[in-house]
Motif scaffolding. Structure first.
Motif, PDB file in Angstrom:
ATOM      1  N   UNK A  37     -18.222 -11.029  37.045  1.00 54.39           N
ATOM      2  CA  UNK A  37     -19.416 -10.487  36.390  1.00 54.39           C
ATOM      3  C   UNK A  37     -20.603 -11.413  36.644  1.00 54.39           C
ATOM      4  N   UNK A  38     -21.676 -10.845  37.169  1.00 56.73           N
ATOM      5  CA  UNK A  38     -22.946 -11.561  37.304  1.00 56.73           C
ATOM      6  C   UNK A  38     -23.850 -11.100  36.163  1.00 56.73           C
ATOM      7  N   UNK A  39     -24.054 -11.942  35.132  1.00 57.84           N
ATOM      8  CA  UNK A  39     -24.787 -11.502  33.932  1.00 57.84           C
ATOM      9  C   UNK A  39     -26.302 -11.429  34.113  1.00 57.84           C
ATOM     10  N   UNK A  51     -11.230  -2.628  27.441  1.00 61.74           N
ATOM     11  CA  UNK A  51     -11.358  -4.026  27.033  1.00 61.74           C
ATOM     12  C   UNK A  51     -12.809  -4.437  27.269  1.00 61.74           C
ATOM     13  N   UNK A  52     -13.458  -4.979  26.244  1.00 58.68           N
ATOM     14  CA  UNK A  52     -14.818  -5.490  26.435  1.00 58.68           C
ATOM     15  C   UNK A  52     -14.725  -6.853  27.111  1.00 58.68           C
ATOM     16  N   UNK A  53     -15.338  -6.957  28.294  1.00 59.25           N
ATOM     17  CA  UNK A  53     -15.231  -8.169  29.095  1.00 59.25           C
ATOM     18  C   UNK A  53     -16.417  -9.112  28.927  1.00 59.25           C
ATOM     19  N   UNK A  54     -17.599  -8.546  28.628  1.00 61.03           N
ATOM     20  CA  UNK A  54     -18.791  -9.403  28.483  1.00 61.03           C
ATOM     21  C   UNK A  54     -19.769  -8.759  27.509  1.00 61.03           C
ATOM     22  N   UNK A  59     -17.347 -16.979  37.895  1.00 60.55           N
ATOM     23  CA  UNK A  59     -17.741 -15.773  37.165  1.00 60.55           C
ATOM     24  C   UNK A  59     -16.568 -14.798  36.957  1.00 60.55           C
ATOM     25  N   UNK A  60     -15.373 -15.222  37.296  1.00 62.69           N
ATOM     26  CA  UNK A  60     -14.200 -14.364  37.150  1.00 62.69           C
ATOM     27  C   UNK A  60     -13.678 -14.331  35.720  1.00 62.69           C
ATOM     28  N   UNK A  61     -13.307 -13.135  35.269  1.00 64.13           N
ATOM     29  CA  UNK A  61     -12.768 -12.941  33.921  1.00 64.13           C
ATOM     30  C   UNK A  61     -11.454 -12.159  34.039  1.00 64.13           C
ATOM     31  N   UNK A  62     -10.319 -12.750  33.636  1.00 66.56           N
ATOM     32  CA  UNK A  62      -9.035 -12.042  33.762  1.00 66.56           C
ATOM     33  C   UNK A  62      -8.885 -10.959  32.700  1.00 66.56           C
ATOM     34  N   UNK A  63      -8.131  -9.908  33.034  1.00 60.98           N
ATOM     35  CA  UNK A  63      -7.805  -8.847  32.078  1.00 60.98           C
ATOM     36  C   UNK A  63      -6.380  -8.372  32.336  1.00 60.98           C
TER      37      UNK A  63
END
Length: 384
Positions: A39-41, A80-83, A106-110
């Motif tokens: 994710x690039x915020x 799932x809310x990731x950010x 910037x990686x977020x595991x799910x």
């Protein structure tokens, strides 16, 4: 890791990573889906990011979706809310650790767990001129940017989404049922004695692409002649979600010139092999869930548990073998005769990879791997 499946959103803010696209239904449990979302915020502008897994039944082509009417029915969905992230993060799996190295900071595991009651992936073969996604049951991992998770009034722009189709598959069980057998006695009006046929198989379950041996025994006590023997295999597809449609498609039809004379006996084993390669032009044929640019098989037979809700399966697939004695002869030719047909049930499935055991078994023993299975020879086999 030999291959990573990756999909980036049109605006470049999201990038979805999966280590494989096939997830196995073990009957008692289903493989978890462990992936990573990059994710690039910087371009979110106060919006949030979700990742969702959906099992859906599509009963019309995607290009037919008009004026907000979708030919798609969701069977099951989880988000799932990731950010910004909400909830508690479980420990990363070895697969996620490998994917995080590719996704970077910037990686977020799910992780998603699929309920055991859900159907396996099935698609209905389109005609050559059809466009868009085929009808059938599919699973989709989708990441998207929005203000709210499921607000029907909020239109999510296509450039703010990325998605990957995955498959839920099932291997043949280890314990096989005894082979089916059927007996037919036929008495003709113009004959004093009957004709008896017995058709049987050593087992009920066979693997895709393997020859199926069928034993045929005939005791012809009549004065009639059996001109030839026909063997056919029908695929029966029950579409349950939007209507009670049932489709019968012949996937194999072979004739054998064996003639059985009057007052004689006959015994022979025939081998037939139903293949998708011989049925490419048949619209509506059920196939194992098909991914883009990848081959597949005729749909595997649906294995239903006693307490399972059939309606939620969407599509139920079964097979039937027909052995037909084609009759001839008699004073009036074939006018006074009818063919004799015996039916046998058939289960078609894919075999479980030979000699392979789950990676979790080796993880418990201290081995560190990225995913897939390890054979006893300690060769890593990655399914991706």
């Amino acid at each position: 890791m030999t291959k990573v499946y990756k999909k980036t959103s049109g605006n470049g803010s999201l990038c979805l990573y999966l280590g494989r696209r096939d997830y196995v239904d073990h009957v008692e449990s289903v493989d978890s889906i462990d992936g990573v979302l990059k994710i690039d915020p910087s371009d979110l502008n106060g919006r949030k990011v979700w990742v969702q897994l959906a099992c859906a039944f599509r009963y019309g082509r995607e290009d037919l979706d008009v004026i907000g009417v979708s030919f798609r029915k969701d069977i099951w969905m989880k988000r799932i809310q990731m950010y910004p992230f909400e909830g508690t993060k479980p420990p990363n799996t070895p697969m996620q650790e490998a994917l995080l190295k590719k996704a970077g900071d910037q990686g977020h595991p799910f992780t998603f767990d699929i309920p055991v009651r859900l159907p396996c992936s099935v698609s209905l073969q389109p005609a050559p001129e059809d466009a868009g996604k085929p009808c059938g049951v599919d699973y989709e991992v989708k990441a998207y940017i929005a203000h709210e998770a499921g607000d029907i009034d909020e239109k999510v722009d296509k450039k703010d989404t990325c998605r990957l189709i995955i498959r839920k598959i099932q291997y043949a069980p280890n314990e096989l049922a005894a082979g089916p057998k059927t007996d037919i006695n036929k008495q003709f009006i113009t004959a004093d004695k009957p004709i008896h046929m017995e058709a049987s198989m050593e087992k009920e379950l066979y693997y895709h692409g393997d020859p199926i041996p069928i034993k045929v025994k005939v005791n012809n006590e009549t004065g009639k002649v059996v001109k030839k023997i026909k063997i056919s295999i029908d695929q029966i597809t029950d579409v349950l979600l939007y209507s009670a449609d049932k489709y019968h498609k012949c996937v194999l039809n072979e004739e054998f010139g064996d003639q059985i004379n009057a007052n004689s006996t006959f015994e022979k084993e025939y081998r037939v092999t139903p293949l998708l390669a011989n049925n490419k032009e048949k619209r509506g044929l059920a196939l194992d869930g098909k991914l883009k640019d990848e081959d597949t098989n005729l749909a595997s037979s649906t294995l239903l548990q006693p307490d399972m809700d059939k309606q939620i399966q969407g599509i139920i697939v079964s097979y039937k073998i027909k052995v037909t004695l084609v009759m001839g002869g008699g004073l009036l030719g074939s006018l006074t005769l009818s063919d004799i047909t015996a039916e046998l049930p058939l289960v078609l499935m894919s075999p479980k990879p030979a000699g392979e055991i789950s990676v979790l078994h080796y993880l418990k023993r201290g081995a560190y791997v990225c995913g897939g299975y390890i054979q006893p020879s300690y060769r890593l086999v990655l399914y991706m």
